[in-house]
Design an enzyme around this catalytic site. Structure first.
Site, PDB file in Angstrom:
ATOM      1  N   ASP A 163       0.867  -1.175   0.000  1.00 62.59           N
ATOM      2  CA  ASP A 163       0.000   0.000   0.000  1.00 62.59           C
ATOM      3  C   ASP A 163       0.911   1.234   0.000  1.00 62.59           C
ATOM      4  O   ASP A 163       1.874   1.280   0.774  1.00 62.59           O
ATOM      5  CB  ASP A 163      -0.879   0.029   1.253  1.00 62.59           C
ATOM      6  CG  ASP A 163      -1.917  -1.090   1.265  1.00 62.59           C
ATOM      7  OD1 ASP A 163      -1.709  -2.106   0.567  1.00 62.59           O
ATOM      8  OD2 ASP A 163      -2.923  -0.957   1.978  1.00 62.59           O
TER       9      ASP A 163
ATOM     10  N   LYS B 218      -7.784   2.793  -2.786  1.00 63.40           N
ATOM     11  CA  LYS B 218      -8.113   2.707  -1.359  1.00 63.40           C
ATOM     12  C   LYS B 218      -8.556   4.089  -0.897  1.00 63.40           C
ATOM     13  O   LYS B 218      -7.887   5.086  -1.188  1.00 63.40           O
ATOM     14  CB  LYS B 218      -6.821   2.250  -0.655  1.00 63.40           C
ATOM     15  CG  LYS B 218      -6.931   1.936   0.796  1.00 63.40           C
ATOM     16  CD  LYS B 218      -5.616   1.286   1.277  1.00 63.40           C
ATOM     17  CE  LYS B 218      -5.499   1.353   2.778  1.00 63.40           C
ATOM     18  NZ  LYS B 218      -4.215   0.848   3.265  1.00 63.40           N
TER      19      LYS B 218
ATOM     20  N   LYS C 131     -10.098  -1.330  -2.018  1.00 61.92           N
ATOM     21  CA  LYS C 131      -9.861  -1.695  -0.617  1.00 61.92           C
ATOM     22  C   LYS C 131     -10.391  -0.560   0.251  1.00 61.92           C
ATOM     23  O   LYS C 131     -10.105   0.612  -0.004  1.00 61.92           O
ATOM     24  CB  LYS C 131      -8.361  -1.899  -0.360  1.00 61.92           C
ATOM     25  CG  LYS C 131      -8.032  -2.129   1.123  1.00 61.92           C
ATOM     26  CD  LYS C 131      -6.550  -2.418   1.349  1.00 61.92           C
ATOM     27  CE  LYS C 131      -6.229  -2.482   2.846  1.00 61.92           C
ATOM     28  NZ  LYS C 131      -4.803  -2.759   3.104  1.00 61.92           N
TER      29      LYS C 131
HETATM   30  O1  LIG Z   1      -5.119  -0.239   5.816  1.00 53.73           O
HETATM   31  C1  LIG Z   1      -5.250   0.568   6.748  1.00 53.73           C
HETATM   32  C2  LIG Z   1      -5.326   0.178   8.127  1.00 53.73           C
HETATM   33  O2  LIG Z   1      -5.557  -1.171   8.163  1.00 53.73           O
HETATM   34  C3  LIG Z   1      -6.309   0.945   8.947  1.00 53.73           C
HETATM   35  O3  LIG Z   1      -6.186   0.555  10.266  1.00 53.73           O
HETATM   36  P1  LIG Z   1      -7.124   1.123  11.439  1.00 53.73           P
HETATM   37  O4  LIG Z   1      -7.953  -0.035  11.854  1.00 53.73           O
HETATM   38  O5  LIG Z   1      -6.198   1.523  12.517  1.00 53.73           O
HETATM   39  O6  LIG Z   1      -7.941   2.230  10.904  1.00 53.73           O
END
Ligand SMILES: O=C[C@H](O)COP(=O)(O)O
Length: 235
Positions: free
Chosen positions: A103, A164, A193
């Site tokens: 990513d 994303k 995503k």
């Molecule tokens: O891909 C991005 C992250 O998985 C988001 O994580 P989070 O659960 O802390 O928002």
């Protein structure tokens, strides 16, 4: 590659696991934590373990032979500060270490400055150097409607495999509208995503129903065990 969920498919907390990219990106993660995270990814049948680049090789070792993706992120969490050459070099090194997906932060400032070619070439450089699927973190709430259109179009031209909505809940709490916006613009072969503050089963289902095929979240275990209150955000 994941596929969009059919509207008549019954989703349960357990059947959500194959859509979840199980994320642990934090300051000061230890080896024990990272190994436990990778083992948890296997135990719950998540789609991927998403970890900082510095831990990719350890995670790849634990996940070897499972078919589970080893995912990492670059130019993150400080999105847009890394040079294009630096991003391409890091992408190459992540793949050498065992990453099978990456990513990436995109150069929003360049987009806002009208440097469209540079914005696209920055992404294309990573796509070329990595040779694995690249997901672009578009930070939709930070963009004007025109900038959103340009960001999506240029990302697709650059060869991004996934669009994303945001890099984290600090930028946007993932929601069906943002997902639907991206799905409507993604051509064949490009997928969506969702990420940012995905904490509950209901929220996760709404994002899949809107057309996301992957969910990035640090609350994967809480979601699939329906214990949302046990979740703590990783960044
Ligand atoms: O891909 C991005 C992250 O998985 C988001 O994580 P989070 O659960 O802390 O928002």
């Amino acid at each position: 590659m994941s596929t969009a969920i059919q509207s008549d498919v019954d989703l349960t907390p357990e059947t959500l696991a194959p859509y979840i990219q199980h994320t642990l990106i934090d300051v000061g993660i230890t080896r024990d934590q990272i190994v436990a995270h990778a083992e948890e990814t296997i135990r719950y049948g998540f789609n991927a373990a998403m970890v900082p680049g510095s831990w990719v090789s350890e995670v790849a070792e634990v996940l070897r032979g499972t078919g589970i993706a080893v995912a990492s992120a670059l130019d993150f969490p400080t999105v847009g500060v890394t040079t294009s050459a630096g991003k391409a070099a890091e992408a190459e090194s992540l793949v050498r270490a065992g990453a099978t997906q990456i990513d990436i932060g995109v150069q929003i400032g360049w987009l806002k400055s009208g440097r469209y070619d540079a914005f696209r070439d920055d992404i294309a450089g990573v796509v070329k150097a990595a040779g694995v699927p690249i997901k672009v973190m578009l930070e939709l709430p930070l963009l004007t409607p025109e900038e959103r259109e340009a960001a999506v179009e240029l990302s697709i031209e650059a060869g991004a495999a996934f669009l994303k909505n945001s890099s984290s809940g600090a930028v946007e709490i993932a929601n069906p509208d943002s997902v639907a916006y991206l799905v409507a613009r993604a051509p064949e072969g490009v997928q969506v995503k969702a990420s940012g503050g995905i904490k509950s089963f209901e929220q996760a289902v709404s994002l899949l129903r809107a057309g996301a095929v992957l969910l990035g979240t640090s609350a994967g275990v809480a979601i699939v065990t329906n214990k949302a209150d046990e979740h703590t955000t990783s960044y």
